[in-house]
Write a protein that holds these residues in place. Structure first.
Motif, PDB file in Angstrom:
ATOM      1  N   GLY A  84      30.683  -6.505 -13.931  1.00 39.75           N
ATOM      2  CA  GLY A  84      29.611  -5.522 -13.873  1.00 39.75           C
ATOM      3  C   GLY A  84      29.047  -5.255 -12.488  1.00 39.75           C
ATOM      4  O   GLY A  84      28.142  -4.434 -12.337  1.00 39.75           O
ATOM      5  N   LYS A 127      34.134  -6.295 -10.625  1.00 37.86           N
ATOM      6  CA  LYS A 127      33.846  -5.035 -11.323  1.00 37.86           C
ATOM      7  C   LYS A 127      33.873  -5.241 -12.833  1.00 37.86           C
ATOM      8  O   LYS A 127      33.056  -4.666 -13.553  1.00 37.86           O
ATOM      9  CB  LYS A 127      34.838  -3.944 -10.903  1.00 37.86           C
ATOM     10  CG  LYS A 127      34.551  -3.403  -9.522  1.00 37.86           C
ATOM     11  CD  LYS A 127      35.477  -2.279  -9.142  1.00 37.86           C
ATOM     12  CE  LYS A 127      35.059  -1.720  -7.794  1.00 37.86           C
ATOM     13  NZ  LYS A 127      35.946  -0.649  -7.342  1.00 37.86           N
ATOM     14  N   ALA A 181      23.222  -4.596 -10.045  1.00 37.63           N
ATOM     15  CA  ALA A 181      22.923  -3.861  -8.817  1.00 37.63           C
ATOM     16  C   ALA A 181      23.021  -4.707  -7.553  1.00 37.63           C
ATOM     17  O   ALA A 181      22.754  -4.212  -6.471  1.00 37.63           O
ATOM     18  CB  ALA A 181      21.525  -3.241  -8.918  1.00 37.63           C
ATOM     19  N   GLU A 228      28.706  -3.492  -9.085  1.00 37.66           N
ATOM     20  CA  GLU A 228      29.066  -2.136  -8.684  1.00 37.66           C
ATOM     21  C   GLU A 228      29.216  -1.983  -7.174  1.00 37.66           C
ATOM     22  O   GLU A 228      29.996  -1.177  -6.705  1.00 37.66           O
ATOM     23  CB  GLU A 228      28.002  -1.147  -9.172  1.00 37.66           C
ATOM     24  CG  GLU A 228      27.947  -1.033 -10.671  1.00 37.66           C
ATOM     25  CD  GLU A 228      26.880  -0.058 -11.135  1.00 37.66           C
ATOM     26  OE1 GLU A 228      26.258   0.624 -10.295  1.00 37.66           O
ATOM     27  OE2 GLU A 228      26.666   0.017 -12.355  1.00 37.66           O
ATOM     28  N   PHE A 229      28.421  -2.743  -6.425  1.00 41.62           N
ATOM     29  CA  PHE A 229      28.392  -2.572  -4.969  1.00 41.62           C
ATOM     30  C   PHE A 229      29.139  -3.727  -4.310  1.00 41.62           C
ATOM     31  O   PHE A 229      28.598  -4.810  -4.136  1.00 41.62           O
ATOM     32  CB  PHE A 229      26.947  -2.501  -4.479  1.00 41.62           C
ATOM     33  CG  PHE A 229      26.140  -1.478  -5.215  1.00 41.62           C
ATOM     34  CD1 PHE A 229      26.345  -0.123  -4.980  1.00 41.62           C
ATOM     35  CD2 PHE A 229      25.199  -1.852  -6.162  1.00 41.62           C
ATOM     36  CE1 PHE A 229      25.613   0.833  -5.673  1.00 41.62           C
ATOM     37  CE2 PHE A 229      24.473  -0.909  -6.862  1.00 41.62           C
ATOM     38  CZ  PHE A 229      24.676   0.444  -6.618  1.00 41.62           C
ATOM     39  N   ALA A 237      25.555  -3.186 -15.891  1.00 44.79           N
ATOM     40  CA  ALA A 237      25.735  -2.963 -14.458  1.00 44.79           C
ATOM     41  C   ALA A 237      24.834  -3.916 -13.670  1.00 44.79           C
ATOM     42  O   ALA A 237      23.663  -4.103 -14.004  1.00 44.79           O
ATOM     43  CB  ALA A 237      25.398  -1.527 -14.099  1.00 44.79           C
ATOM     44  N   ARG A 294      24.531  -6.514  -4.325  1.00 42.00           N
ATOM     45  CA  ARG A 294      25.618  -6.216  -3.388  1.00 42.00           C
ATOM     46  C   ARG A 294      26.409  -7.506  -3.137  1.00 42.00           C
ATOM     47  O   ARG A 294      25.830  -8.548  -2.885  1.00 42.00           O
ATOM     48  CB  ARG A 294      25.042  -5.672  -2.075  1.00 42.00           C
ATOM     49  CG  ARG A 294      24.439  -4.286  -2.236  1.00 42.00           C
ATOM     50  CD  ARG A 294      23.847  -3.742  -0.932  1.00 42.00           C
ATOM     51  NE  ARG A 294      22.878  -4.630  -0.302  1.00 42.00           N
ATOM     52  CZ  ARG A 294      21.595  -4.756  -0.675  1.00 42.00           C
ATOM     53  NH1 ARG A 294      21.135  -4.067  -1.691  1.00 42.00           N
ATOM     54  NH2 ARG A 294      20.786  -5.570  -0.039  1.00 42.00           N
TER      55      ARG A 294
END
Length: 131
Positions: free
Chosen positions: A28, A25, A4, A30-31, A2, A6
């Motif tokens: 990996g 996505k 993190a 997520e935002f 993942a 943005r």
């Protein structure tokens, strides 16, 4: 893994926005936020504060060059990837001179997208280490 960070995707094509979100996505991220034009993109940039932006070079209302200059004026640390079908040398130079970090030609293959995305992640990680 993942990620993190943005990411903001700004493109007037709904198809391209959906594709980029799906690919981001898969890597990996997520935002992720999207915007359908440069004006909305700048509003979302101010509120979402992304570390990376995938920005269409040609859009109605406000073109990618104007958006790029506004983004870099607010945050020179933001990694900006220009996604466009434009290959005009003059335009490419304008994007580079205005602070574009990477250039992804449309239509792009997933392998090329992954390569550019890895460069984005590496750049973000390096900037994080330096600060």
């Amino acid at each position: 893994m993942a990620l993190a960070y943005r990411v903001l995707v700004v493109d007037d094509s709904a198809h391209i926005r959906i594709l980029l979100v799906k690919l981001l996505k898969r890597i990996g991220f997520e935002f992720i936020e999207t915007a359908e034009n440069g004006k909305i993109g700048l509003e979302k940039f101010a509120s979402f504060k992304p570390q990376a932006v995938f920005l269409d070079g040609i859009m109605p209302e406000m073109d990618g060059l104007a958006v790029l200059r506004a983004i870099k004026g607010q945050s020179s640390e933001t990694v900006v990837v220009i996604t466009t079908s434009l290959s005009e040398r003059e335009k490419v130079l304008q994007f580079k001179e205005s602070g574009a970090d990477f250039y992804l030609m449309k239509p792009f293959e997933e392998a090329k997208f992954r390569e550019v995305s890895q460069k984005v992640v590496s750049t973000l990680e390096n900037r994080q280490k330096e600060s």
